[in-house]
Design an enzyme around this catalytic site. Structure first.
Site, PDB file in Angstrom:
ATOM      1  N   PHE A 284     -15.033  -1.555   6.244  1.00 14.30           N
ATOM      2  CA  PHE A 284     -14.194  -1.478   5.050  1.00 14.30           C
ATOM      3  C   PHE A 284     -13.808  -2.898   4.653  1.00 14.30           C
ATOM      4  O   PHE A 284     -13.236  -3.637   5.455  1.00 14.30           O
ATOM      5  CB  PHE A 284     -12.928  -0.642   5.267  1.00 14.30           C
ATOM      6  CG  PHE A 284     -12.132  -0.503   3.995  1.00 14.30           C
ATOM      7  CD1 PHE A 284     -12.465   0.457   3.051  1.00 14.30           C
ATOM      8  CD2 PHE A 284     -11.089  -1.376   3.713  1.00 14.30           C
ATOM      9  CE1 PHE A 284     -11.769   0.556   1.854  1.00 14.30           C
ATOM     10  CE2 PHE A 284     -10.383  -1.284   2.516  1.00 14.30           C
ATOM     11  CZ  PHE A 284     -10.729  -0.309   1.584  1.00 14.30           C
TER      12      PHE A 284
ATOM     13  N   ASP B  18     -14.077 -10.482   8.814  1.00 16.00           N
ATOM     14  CA  ASP B  18     -12.979  -9.883   8.048  1.00 16.00           C
ATOM     15  C   ASP B  18     -11.866  -9.551   9.039  1.00 16.00           C
ATOM     16  O   ASP B  18     -11.968  -8.595   9.811  1.00 16.00           O
ATOM     17  CB  ASP B  18     -13.491  -8.628   7.330  1.00 16.00           C
ATOM     18  CG  ASP B  18     -12.406  -7.923   6.514  1.00 16.00           C
ATOM     19  OD1 ASP B  18     -11.206  -8.164   6.776  1.00 16.00           O
ATOM     20  OD2 ASP B  18     -12.764  -7.117   5.634  1.00 16.00           O
TER      21      ASP B  18
ATOM     22  N   LYS C  66      -3.083  -8.282   4.758  1.00 14.43           N
ATOM     23  CA  LYS C  66      -2.175  -7.323   5.395  1.00 14.43           C
ATOM     24  C   LYS C  66      -0.958  -7.958   6.069  1.00 14.43           C
ATOM     25  O   LYS C  66      -0.013  -8.316   5.384  1.00 14.43           O
ATOM     26  CB  LYS C  66      -2.962  -6.407   6.344  1.00 14.43           C
ATOM     27  CG  LYS C  66      -3.934  -5.504   5.579  1.00 14.43           C
ATOM     28  CD  LYS C  66      -4.176  -4.151   6.213  1.00 14.43           C
ATOM     29  CE  LYS C  66      -4.809  -3.193   5.233  1.00 14.43           C
ATOM     30  NZ  LYS C  66      -6.254  -3.162   5.222  1.00 14.43           N
TER      31      LYS C  66
HETATM   32  C1  LIG Z   1      -7.232  -3.225   4.095  1.00 15.61           C
HETATM   33  C2  LIG Z   1      -8.489  -3.959   4.334  1.00 15.61           C
HETATM   34  C3  LIG Z   1      -9.126  -4.684   3.302  1.00 15.61           C
HETATM   35  C4  LIG Z   1      -8.651  -4.642   1.869  1.00 15.61           C
HETATM   36  O1  LIG Z   1      -7.395  -5.193   1.714  1.00 15.61           O
HETATM   37  P1  LIG Z   1      -6.589  -4.963   0.314  1.00 15.61           P
HETATM   38  O2  LIG Z   1      -5.379  -5.820   0.497  1.00 15.61           O
HETATM   39  O3  LIG Z   1      -6.282  -3.502   0.228  1.00 15.61           O
HETATM   40  O4  LIG Z   1      -7.472  -5.408  -0.772  1.00 15.61           O
HETATM   41  C5  LIG Z   1     -10.234  -5.434   3.611  1.00 15.61           C
HETATM   42  N1  LIG Z   1     -10.718  -5.468   4.867  1.00 15.61           N
HETATM   43  C6  LIG Z   1     -10.143  -4.797   5.887  1.00 15.61           C
HETATM   44  C7  LIG Z   1     -10.706  -4.912   7.254  1.00 15.61           C
HETATM   45  C8  LIG Z   1      -9.025  -4.006   5.644  1.00 15.61           C
HETATM   46  O5  LIG Z   1      -8.472  -3.320   6.649  1.00 15.61           O
END
Ligand SMILES: *Cc1c(COP(=O)(O)O)cnc(C)c1O
Length: 393
Positions: A134, A219, A248
């Site tokens: 994701f 990420d 986050k």
């Molecule tokens: C939540 C998340 C995103 C996206 O972050 P947003 O602030 O909602 O755009 C990207 N990568 C990972 C691993 C995430 O958990």
């Protein structure tokens, strides 16, 4: 306002793109949420991993109050102290790279993908990502997200994304070519169900990228900022990325995203190639600085490691008792409980009993408690889950 009055406002004026629970949260404090009907809820999934050091951490609130009285926002035409300070703190806790600031995880990944293209230039335009990943909801990051359910309604996607099974080195090797600009991967997949990468897999990514002139992007939007017991997830595996993304928990509840790149890679991002109006604003960066200081002053990395072990032990005990639990996985306070059947109802029942956890991939319960959590709060959470599992057995 009553709960009903607030929900009426949403029904009339807010787009219904989220499945919301019929509760209005009016206050957050540490590991607890309070709703408009006077319920106190133990929060083991604070703000979808945003409130990593708990709701309204006093250190963050104090820093925000102070910064708000001095300077909220100044555009990137100028320099500002909080942005410089936060970049230094992040760099020193990671691989010594340079930072670009934005406002969310998806934006951080967008920046990373654009930088990878700029840095490798020429023929390279492909990105390899892993199934179950994701990476966000913008057009590029949703294409990077290798889960068909997020693609529905948006085809054709941005071209160039190649998907491979997670943790499969052979598949990675055969997907590689000299057209690949980058491999983008989460060291621990979050939305994908708390799937932990193997060190060999991350090492193989590193080697294949080096051999083919591609860049490694980790990420760390969900794994970052100490949740796993180290500052960043990759630090458990001994493999360094060229680019890393964060968001986050970075702002302790304030919207902020960041991309860090090794100096030689960062050098490709010259004026005119990428920007963000709000990125690196003084308020968000002051929050980020306070988050890092709070983690260090309160030894929260140690707490994440210790309480993560404690939580997993307790969950293993529950597993002995409840057949529905298949196994437990994760690192530190990033914990997944793989069930043998759906967990959706279990999460709803836990909330009725004033415990918030999450369910992802239909059958994985996610425990991501704030890093300030105590043993007795974990005990309380486990007791509630125990009761719910007993009732639904
Ligand atoms: C939540 C998340 C995103 C996206 O972050 P947003 O602030 O909602 O755009 C990207 N990568 C990972 C691993 C995430 O958990």
């Amino acid at each position: 306002m009553t709960t009903k009055e607030t929900i009426d406002l949403f029904d009339k004026f807010v787009i219904a793109n989220y499945g919301r629970l019929p509760r209005v949260i009016v206050k957050g404090e540490g590991c607890y949420l309070y709703d408009a009907d006077g319920n106190k809820i133990l929060d083991m999934f604070p703000g979808w991993a945003v409130s990593g050091i708990g709701h309204c951490h006093p250190k963050v609130v104090e820093a925000l109050r102070k910064q708000a009285g001095e300077l909220l926002h100044i555009d990137n035409t100028f320099y500002s102290e909080p942005q410089g300070k936060l970049a230094k703190l992040l760099s020193e806790r990671a691989f010594g790279g340079k930072c670009f600031f934005c406002n969310s995880g998806a934006e951080a990944n967008e920046a990373a993908l654009k930088l990878a293209r700029l840095h490798t230039s020429g023929e390279k335009y492909k990105f390899i990502t892993a199934e179950g990943s994701f990476h966000g909801r913008t057009f590029a990051t949703v294409a990077a997200t290798a889960q068909p359910k997020y693609h529905e309604g948006f085809l054709p996607l941005l071209p160039g994304f190649v998907y491979v099974p997670f943790n499969d080195i052979a598949a990675l090797e055969s997907a590689f070519s000299d057209e690949v600009a980058a491999v983008l991967v989460e060291p621990i997949q979050g939305e994908g169900g708390i799937n932990v990468a193997t060190a060999e897999y991350l090492q193989a990514i590193r080697e294949l990228c080096d051999k083919n002139g591609a860049v490694v992007i980790f990420d760390e939007v969900q794994t970052g900022m100490g949740r796993t017991g180290k500052w960043f997830g990759y630090q458990h595996f001994g493999v360094e990325p060229d680019i890393m993304t964060m968001a986050k928990a970075l702002g302790g509840g304030v919207a902020i995203g960041a991309m860090m790149a090794k100096e030689e890679v960062a050098a490709s991002l010259v004026p005119g190639k990428h920007a963000s109006t709000f990125g690196g604003n003084a308020l968000a960066c002051a929050a980020g600085v306070a988050v890092i200081e709070a983690i260090e002053e309160n030894k929260l990395l140690e707490n994440a490691t210790k309480l993560g072990e404690y939580t997993r032990e307790k969950l293993e005990q529950l597993k002995q008792k409840h057949f529905v639990i298949d196994h437990i996985r994760g690192i530190g306070l990033m914990i997944g409980v793989q069930l043998r059947s759906s967990g959706v109802e279990i999460v709803d029942k836990c909330l009725e009993n004033r415990l918030r956890i999450n369910c992802t991939c239909e059958s994985v319960l996610r425990f991501m408690p704030p890093m300030i959590v105590t043993e007795s709060q974990i005990d309380q959470a486990i007791d509630i889950l125990d009761g719910v599992l007993s009732d639904s057995a």
